[in-house]
Design an enzyme around this catalytic site. Structure first.
Site, PDB file in Angstrom:
ATOM      1  N   GLY A  21       0.815  -1.211   0.000  1.00  0.00           N
ATOM      2  CA  GLY A  21       0.000   0.000   0.000  1.00  0.00           C
ATOM      3  C   GLY A  21       0.844   1.254   0.000  1.00  0.00           C
ATOM      4  N   ASP A  22       2.072   1.141   0.459  1.00  0.00           N
ATOM      5  CA  ASP A  22       3.051   2.225   0.395  1.00  0.00           C
ATOM      6  C   ASP A  22       3.972   2.076  -0.807  1.00  0.00           C
ATOM      7  OD1 ASP A  22       2.571   3.842   2.759  1.00  0.00           O
ATOM      8  OD2 ASP A  22       3.277   2.149   3.945  1.00  0.00           O
TER       9      ASP A  22
END
Length: 403
Positions: free
Chosen positions: A175-176
């Site tokens: 997600g990062d």
């Protein structure tokens, strides 16, 4: 040897994982990345793990991994003198990257429009949970977000898990990291445009958007079938067999995206008749009989060790062992590719190992050149390069604008 991005100056105002990973990618290939930190240092310096003999605690593994190859400048941006330092740096910069919530930099008086007025060719990049109003309004624009939020909302968790009722987070911080990778690509595209036209621009990547793009298969599956895909364990909803299988000493993955691989697999297994069996002849047939297909492969793999499976399949069928970190450290491929590198850890007598860049080039290979910086380690060097005298720098330090 210079990197492919040598000569590009990047002002890095990022924290946590997404932003630092983006600027790390640029630094690994030669960009001069100046990490702007609060006077007390980036909060993630206090995240572990730490070597057992490290009594100084300048930073832990979390910070080391994504802040190598960077310079550090500590500045209090809430003070006018600190903002002036950033503006002076931005005048000669090619890129600025930040991952604050929307509006934070504007409230500090150093938002995109302000810096672009000082440097029209500046590429200003933002990584936020839900984007920036400059590129598109979102009802979630003011919400904070981290990896797990992006994984959940973007659909990664919705198609990951042991069964339809048990969505799960993916282990790595995708997600990062995936939005960070997209941002690095966007920065280089925008920089190319600025080199040709002299015009910089604002760009952003919403973490939510990034994970939706990563989960592109779920989008078209729902569009084509009208049914939202769900977690399906360690097999694939479109290809069969294509997943994880048990071995005597662990697990392996086997993938047959083409029917020819299935023919090779069943031949190795000693069951060549299955290649022409109407239940398994094509991928569509095997999907229709997926439980039987998987059981056939499992009945073979569970009798063998990982090494025996690898020896049997060789280069005939795509396969791979399910590795632990210990397995990765021992793998000859990663040694040959120099993917694990040792760097100094200040405060410890022994070096530590971090992952290098996977992007390899023949003329400008890139990689890890130096450890992560100490907080403010390069203050004097950077400020002197901006025209500050020794007395100016001493005054800034005395007044608490820098450390």
């Amino acid at each position: 040897m210079p990197g492919a991005l040598t000569g590009i100056r990047v002002i890095d105002l990022t924290q946590m994982l997404a932003g630092p990973y983006c600027t790390m990618m640029l630094a690994d290939h030669g960009a001069e990345v100046i990490k702007i930190e609060p006077v007390e240092g980036d909060p993630t310096r206090r995240f572990g793990p730490f070597p057992e003999d490290d009594t100084e605690r300048h930073f832990g593994g979390y910070f080391q991994g994504t802040n190598r190859n960077k310079l550090s400048l500590t500045v209090d941006l809430k003070k006018p003198e600190g903002r002036d330092i950033l503006i002076r740096l931005a005048r000669d910069a090619d890129v600025l990257v930040e991952n604050f919530r929307a509006g934070v930099m504007d409230r500090l008086g150093v938002g995109y429009e302000t810096l672009a007025s000082e440097n029209p060719r500046l590429v200003y990049a933002a990584i936020r949970g839900f984007g920036d109003p400059r590129t598109g309004e979102s009802p979630y624009v003011d919400r904070p977000a981290f990896d797990v939020v992006a994984q959940a909302m973007g659909g990664a968790m919705g198609i990951t898990g042991p069964d339809a009722a048990t969505p799960m987070k993916v282990g790595p911080g995708i997600g990062d990291i995936f939005p960070a990778t997209l941002a690095a690509f966007g920065i280089l595209a925008a920089h190319r445009y600025a080199m040709v036209t002299g015009q910089g621009q604002f760009l952003d990547v919403a973490m939510y958007d990034g994970i939706v793009s990563l989960c592109e298969r779920a989008v078209y599956q729902y569009s084509y079938t009208g049914r939202p895909p769900v977690p399906e364990g360690n097999q694939h909803p479109i290809l069969c067999p294509f997943g994880m299988f048990p071995a005597l000493d662990g697990r392996v993955t086997i993938a047959c995206p083409r029917d020819s691989f299935w023919t090779e697999l069943v031949t190795v297994m000693g069951r060549p008749e299955l290649a022409s069996d109407p239940r398994f002849r094509t991928n569509a047939d095997r999907l229709q009989n997926s439980a039987q297909t998987v059981e056939i492969v499992e009945s073979w793999t569970r009798q063998l060790t990982k090494a025996q499976i690898g020896q049997a399949l060789g280069v005939r069928v795509p396969y791979g062992e399910v590795n632990t970190a210990a397995d990765i450290f021992a793998d000859p491929h990663l040694k040959a590719r120099e993917m694990l590198v040792e760097v100094e850890h200040p405060g410890s007598a022994r070096p530590v190992t971090i992952a290098s860049t996977p992007i390899r080039m023949t003329a400008t290979p890139g990689g890890v050149v130096q450890r992560a910086p100490l907080a403010g380690e390069h203050n004097d060097r950077i400020l002197a390069g901006c025209g500050f005298s020794a007395s100016n720098i001493a005054q800034l330090r005395e007044s608490g604008v820098i450390s």
